[in-house]
Every structure is written in C-alpha cells, then in structure tokens.
Design an enzyme around this catalytic site. Structure first.
Site, mmCIF file in Angstrom:
data_model
loop_
_atom_site.group_PDB
_atom_site.id
_atom_site.type_symbol
_atom_site.label_atom_id
_atom_site.label_comp_id
_atom_site.label_asym_id
_atom_site.label_seq_id
_atom_site.Cartn_x
_atom_site.Cartn_y
_atom_site.Cartn_z
ATOM 1 C CG ASN A 134 7.084 -35.017 -31.953
ATOM 2 O OD1 ASN A 134 7.784 -34.625 -31.014
ATOM 3 N ND2 ASN A 134 5.813 -34.652 -32.087
ATOM 4 C CE1 TYR A 183 7.354 -39.416 -22.270
ATOM 5 C CE2 TYR A 183 9.184 -38.962 -20.782
ATOM 6 C CZ TYR A 183 8.475 -38.680 -21.937
ATOM 7 O OH TYR A 183 8.907 -37.681 -22.763
ATOM 8 C CB ILE A 199 10.405 -29.094 -24.108
ATOM 9 C CG1 ILE A 199 11.760 -29.796 -24.312
ATOM 10 C CG2 ILE A 199 10.110 -28.169 -25.286
ATOM 11 C CD1 ILE A 199 12.963 -28.871 -24.417
ATOM 12 C CB ALA A 239 10.288 -48.389 -19.505
ATOM 13 C CB SER A 240 8.246 -45.697 -23.624
ATOM 14 O OG SER A 240 8.201 -44.341 -23.203
ATOM 15 C CE LYS A 241 9.486 -40.209 -25.306
ATOM 16 N NZ LYS A 241 9.264 -39.957 -26.759
ATOM 17 C CB SER A 294 12.474 -38.024 -22.465
ATOM 18 O OG SER A 294 12.535 -37.551 -21.132
#
Length: 245
Positions: A90, A155, A188, A157-159, A142
């Site tokens: 997480n 962000y 969220i 790209a990482s997800k 995400s």
C-alpha cells in the site's frame, strides 16, 4: 482467531490504516505494519492493535523504496513469524506538476516508493509463500495507472508499472497457489487528495457516476475480501472508482 500473518505497508494513515483495522477486527492476530515518516501515528496504531484487538503486532519504520530497509524488515519477520501469508503493498506517494519541471530526484523518489517497494516486498515474501503453497499479494494501485493523468505523469507511470507487475507476477506464481491482484482506486478520501478545495471536490464528484468520493474503509473491505478467498482470481487490476473511469 486467524493464525495467518499479514504485512501492510504504509499503514499509519488512509487506506493502509483502515486496512490494518479491518484485519484486526476480523480476528487476525499477527499483523505487521510499516511507515516511513509518520512514526508517532504508526506507534499509536501498534498500541491500539495490541490493547484493543489483542494482536501480536510488529511495526517497522523505514523507506521501503530502499532494498536494504526491506531486508531488515524481513529479517525481523523471519525471526518472529517465519514469513507472511498476505502482503498488502500500500505504501505510496503522489506528485503534482509538469513533467518538464520535475527533478530527477523527485522522479526517482516516486518510482522507488510506489513501484520498487512493491518489487522489494514481493521478492522477499515469495519464498515463504511458495514453500507453503499458498499466499496473497494485493497491490494498491490507481486508475491513473490505467489511463494516465495530466500533471501526474510520474505517479501514473509508477502505478501503471504496478498494474503490469501484478499481471505478470500472477502468471509466475499461479502454479504455487499464490494469487496476485491489484486494486486501482479512483478518488478516495485520504490525505493524498486533501489539496482539492471545495469547488474542485464538487466538480470532481459531478464526474463520478456514483456521485461521491470513495472512503478508505471501502478499499479495506475489498482488500480483505481478496485476502480471504477467490483462489481462482489472479492477475486482475480491479477498478474501485464508482464507475468513474
């Protein structure tokens, strides 16, 4: 009383916090929690898990984007629990801004925190799971990892990497009865989205068919559901976004 051991990274707040409480309420007694900067919040959570839910809780402070820290974490896990049965990846951070204005340091920090940490924890969790011929790896991702977001390229790209990682690793581990899935969250109600003002929140809600922002406990419920069953469900990136994307 649940005898299995669960590791939840980034547990001090938001989705990680609610997920930790969910497992405790459902009777899990061996719970491992990690954090990086919110030391006081993590220790308060550990105290509550032990005093209220009577859990055997181990906490760990460190940047899981650094492999040496994850090695230290799993050295402690091996000593206390032998291994983990459920891994909830997480831990994550966001970054807003134009890619052209982003520093190399910021890029590397996003990738290491959001993607490399998933690799590090999974790599060290897998041997025990393979030996046991069972295990669950659940990655918090995400919807931006599916469709991308302007001003959140790193962000996204990482997800996106987390989503591809999930699908590939699931195929690798399926013969060992280990399921690997990801939850692609929409908006969220966590600290990560507190930068939105009231007008921006209202405008965003208008775009969401369910007409509201999701809550961390709803993510926690889905994490727990994936952790407790669905032996034939693996390699999936499950959108939890109120029909938004």
């Amino acid at each position: 009383m649940e005898k299995k051991t669960v590791l939840i990274t980034g547990a001090s707040k938001g989705i990680g916090y609610d997920t930790t409480i969910k497992f405790a309420k459902e009777g899990f007694k061996n719970i491992i929690i990690t954090g990086n900067k919110s030391i006081e919040k993590l220790e308060t959570l550990k105290h509550n898990l032990e005093e209220i839910y009577h859990c055997n809780c181990m906490s760990f402070i460190g940047d899981l984007g650094k492999y040496e820290n994850v090695e230290l974490l799993f050295d402690k896990i091996t000593t206390l629990y032998k291994g983990i049965d459920i891994l909830v990846n997480n831990a994550g951070i966001s970054h807003l801004g134009l890619l052209s204005e982003m520093t190399i340091e910021d890029w590397n920090h996003i990738i290491s925190t959001n993607l490399s940490s998933v690799f590090h924890c999974s790599k060290l969790a897998i041997p025990y799971m393979v030996h046991q011929k069972s295990g669950k790896i659940i990655n918090i991702s995400s919807v931006w990892g599916i469709c991308g977001a302007s001003y959140e390229v790193a962000y996204s790209a990482s997800k996106g990497g987390v989503n591809a990682f999930t699908k590939a690793l699931a195929k690798e581990l399926a013969p060992s009865n280990i399921q690997v899935n990801a939850i692609a969250c929409g908006v969220i109600d966590t600290q990560m989205n507190q930068f939105l003002d009231e007008a921006e929140r209202a405008s965003l809600i208008e775009e969401i068919p369910s007409n509201r922002i999701g809550s961390p406990d709803e993510v926690a419920d889905l994490v727990y559901d994936l952790a407790k069953g669905h032996q034939y469900l693996t390699g999936q990136v499950i959108k939890l976004d109120g029909g938004w994307i």
